[in-house]
Write a protein that holds these residues in place. Sequence first.
Motif, PDB file in Angstrom:
ATOM      1  N   GLN A 220       0.845  -1.028  -0.056  1.00  0.00           N
ATOM      2  CA  GLN A 220       0.169  -0.072  -0.053  1.00  0.00           C
ATOM      3  C   GLN A 220       0.910   1.255   0.185  1.00  0.00           C
ATOM      4  N   LEU A 221       1.949   1.293   0.819  1.00  0.00           N
ATOM      5  CA  LEU A 221       2.780   2.474   0.833  1.00  0.00           C
ATOM      6  C   LEU A 221       3.437   2.737  -0.628  1.00  0.00           C
ATOM      7  N   ALA A 222       3.877   1.531  -0.887  1.00  0.00           N
ATOM      8  CA  ALA A 222       4.702   1.578  -2.290  1.00  0.00           C
ATOM      9  C   ALA A 222       3.846   2.233  -3.467  1.00  0.00           C
ATOM     10  N   ALA A 223       2.396   1.705  -3.186  1.00  0.00           N
ATOM     11  CA  ALA A 223       1.399   2.088  -4.318  1.00  0.00           C
ATOM     12  C   ALA A 223       0.637   3.478  -4.073  1.00  0.00           C
ATOM     13  N   GLY A 224       0.901   3.921  -2.898  1.00  0.00           N
ATOM     14  CA  GLY A 224       0.316   5.405  -2.909  1.00  0.00           C
ATOM     15  C   GLY A 224      -0.947   5.265  -2.253  1.00  0.00           C
ATOM     16  N   HIS A 230      -7.348   4.001   3.083  1.00  0.00           N
ATOM     17  CA  HIS A 230      -7.341   3.468   1.802  1.00  0.00           C
ATOM     18  C   HIS A 230      -7.349   4.631   0.913  1.00  0.00           C
ATOM     19  N   ALA A 231      -7.150   5.791   1.205  1.00  0.00           N
ATOM     20  CA  ALA A 231      -7.193   6.970   0.297  1.00  0.00           C
ATOM     21  C   ALA A 231      -6.016   7.100  -0.161  1.00  0.00           C
ATOM     22  N   PRO A 232      -5.823   7.779  -1.575  1.00  0.00           N
ATOM     23  CA  PRO A 232      -4.830   8.085  -2.409  1.00  0.00           C
ATOM     24  C   PRO A 232      -3.751   8.944  -1.496  1.00  0.00           C
ATOM     25  N   ALA A 261      -3.328  -3.593  -5.833  1.00  0.00           N
ATOM     26  CA  ALA A 261      -2.732  -2.134  -5.664  1.00  0.00           C
ATOM     27  C   ALA A 261      -2.944  -1.547  -6.931  1.00  0.00           C
ATOM     28  N   HIS A 262      -3.111  -2.360  -8.290  1.00  0.00           N
ATOM     29  CA  HIS A 262      -3.486  -1.681  -9.293  1.00  0.00           C
ATOM     30  C   HIS A 262      -2.679  -0.442  -9.584  1.00  0.00           C
ATOM     31  N   GLY A 263      -1.799  -1.044 -10.560  1.00  0.00           N
ATOM     32  CA  GLY A 263      -0.625   0.086 -11.097  1.00  0.00           C
ATOM     33  C   GLY A 263       0.353   0.287 -10.249  1.00  0.00           C
ATOM     34  N   LEU A 264       0.833  -0.478  -9.365  1.00  0.00           N
ATOM     35  CA  LEU A 264       2.104  -0.109  -8.435  1.00  0.00           C
ATOM     36  C   LEU A 264       3.205  -0.150  -9.376  1.00  0.00           C
ATOM     37  N   ASN A 265       3.927   1.034  -9.100  1.00  0.00           N
ATOM     38  CA  ASN A 265       5.243   1.188  -9.913  1.00  0.00           C
ATOM     39  C   ASN A 265       6.063   0.060  -9.099  1.00  0.00           C
ATOM     40  N   LEU A 397      -8.834  -3.825  13.565  1.00  0.00           N
ATOM     41  CA  LEU A 397      -8.855  -4.376  12.167  1.00  0.00           C
ATOM     42  C   LEU A 397      -9.909  -5.615  12.143  1.00  0.00           C
ATOM     43  N   THR A 398     -10.174  -5.739  10.846  1.00  0.00           N
ATOM     44  CA  THR A 398     -10.887  -6.849  10.575  1.00  0.00           C
ATOM     45  C   THR A 398     -10.531  -7.552   9.259  1.00  0.00           C
ATOM     46  N   ARG A 399     -10.546  -8.887   9.507  1.00  0.00           N
ATOM     47  CA  ARG A 399     -10.259  -9.686   8.205  1.00  0.00           C
ATOM     48  C   ARG A 399     -11.107  -9.877   7.054  1.00  0.00           C
ATOM     49  N   GLY A 400     -10.529  -9.918   6.075  1.00  0.00           N
ATOM     50  CA  GLY A 400     -11.534  -9.814   4.732  1.00  0.00           C
ATOM     51  C   GLY A 400     -11.640  -8.419   3.931  1.00  0.00           C
ATOM     52  N   GLY A 401     -12.354  -8.528   2.972  1.00  0.00           N
ATOM     53  CA  GLY A 401     -12.683  -7.327   2.176  1.00  0.00           C
ATOM     54  C   GLY A 401     -11.788  -7.218   1.004  1.00  0.00           C
ATOM     55  N   ILE A 402     -11.542  -6.072   0.523  1.00  0.00           N
ATOM     56  CA  ILE A 402     -10.505  -6.107  -0.671  1.00  0.00           C
ATOM     57  C   ILE A 402      -8.969  -6.183  -0.052  1.00  0.00           C
ATOM     58  N   TRP A 403      -8.598  -6.100   1.078  1.00  0.00           N
ATOM     59  CA  TRP A 403      -7.371  -6.261   1.772  1.00  0.00           C
ATOM     60  C   TRP A 403      -7.728  -7.292   2.625  1.00  0.00           C
ATOM     61  N   PRO A 404      -6.472  -8.026   2.935  1.00  0.00           N
ATOM     62  CA  PRO A 404      -6.399  -9.110   4.152  1.00  0.00           C
ATOM     63  C   PRO A 404      -6.857  -8.379   5.634  1.00  0.00           C
ATOM     64  N   TRP A 405      -6.340  -7.276   5.818  1.00  0.00           N
ATOM     65  CA  TRP A 405      -6.835  -6.340   7.037  1.00  0.00           C
ATOM     66  C   TRP A 405      -7.369  -5.138   6.696  1.00  0.00           C
TER      67      TRP A 405
END
Length: 471
Positions: A220-224, A230-232, A261-265, A397-405
């Motif tokens: 996430q941090l690498a992808a912004g 989960h905001a940009p 992450a969609h489009g991670l450099n 935190l909760t498990r599941g969703g679009i991310w594991p946590w």
Amino acid sequence: MTTMARHLTPVPDPNDGTSHTPPHDLDAERAVIAAMLTNRAAVTEATGTLIPTDFYRPSHEIIYDAILALEAKAEPIDVITVADHLATTGQLTTIGGRATLHDLANQAPYGPIGYHVDIVQDRATRRHYVTAGLTILQAGYDLARNPQDITETARTALENATNSRTTAPLGTTIDIFLAADTNDEPTWLSPGFLERQDRIIVTAGEGTGKSTLLRQWAVQLAAGIHPFTHAPQTPFRVVLLDLENSERQIRRKIRPLVHQAHGLNPDNLIIAARPEGLELNQPTDRAWLDTLLDQTRPDILIGGPIYKMAGGNPNDEVDAKPAAMALDRMRVKYDIALVLEAHTKKSTDGQAKNRAKEPFGWSGWMRWPEFGVHLSDTGEITHWRGMRDERDIPQMLTRGGIWPWSPVMDPDEELFNRICKWAIDNQETSFRKIHDAGIGAGRTKISHLLQGRYSQRWAGVVHQIGALGDE
């Protein structure tokens, strides 16, 4: 000539009055300089320990100073670049010209140079104390000086010897200190969560999901993507240092995160797998990590577990403290944030509910980070040390969703997780006893929650508690 005289002035032997040159080892000095001219890892190893005046031979001091200048500008270091720098500063002829550099490079030792670096530093330290001893000796023979003056001279000489390797002022006045930087705002790597040079240790029991959480943060941090909202946000370069899993295991676990992450450099996320661990209390592995950071220049280092960052006994300060100090030096040198994982200590009675939240190993790890957080089986986040600064870290935190946590945004979800944690810790499923425990909700609310929206998940918790009781 002044520098050479300072280095080569003979000193008398107090035993027989004969003269000797001060302690030094030119072979070790040549080995260090030669390795630095041919191996970038040697530059990292030496510059983390030695200062120019540690070298006895003046030409070695000049060459080392030139290497430091090139290193500070992140420029290549070899015979050609060092010679060019010395020619620019008018010192190339002083060291004997390019031929001297080529001769040194041809003497480069094979393998790490930690042993040679230690010798050079040892001899330099001895020279400083020899100088202090001569000063005290001369003061003692001066009959015109009173004993109090001699005592003060001796004290100053020993202090100078002790502080001789300090290259920066030890302190500054408050006006200069405050005027140094008019911008005291945090340099955020993730707004409200992670600042440059932060140190965070995340603890949890085995299999809880802390490694998954840290991999998720790395992506996430690498992808912004802000890890909690989960905001940009601005993407940063991250090194993920895994000291437990093989490359195959890491690929299996991180591939879906990268896809999400969609489009991670790809240049923003560097993976370093060392399942054999690191021994940061040893020069070779310190140089390895320093070289990794030097080559990748990350903003954030995420990894662990910390018990695999030092060889020897993880509970022993002698083995673990050097690892913490090495991490601190690199944190400051590269201006990076550190996010590390750690296992928790085993409970003394075998009960999971009584397991400690602090990291396993050396007790100093409990004081070392700015932030120490524990992740429970149910996703509850608690702080096992007081935060040194304010941070917007969620309580659950909760498990599941679009991310594991994912952070808990629904109050009912947070209440349900609190109930589950208390029920599992106490192996109790009675609604009345859950209410009496002070969960923060009335009996009707608890009953409605567990028999309605969360009935299926609550049935799983009841089954788990029953299984625990049967053990």
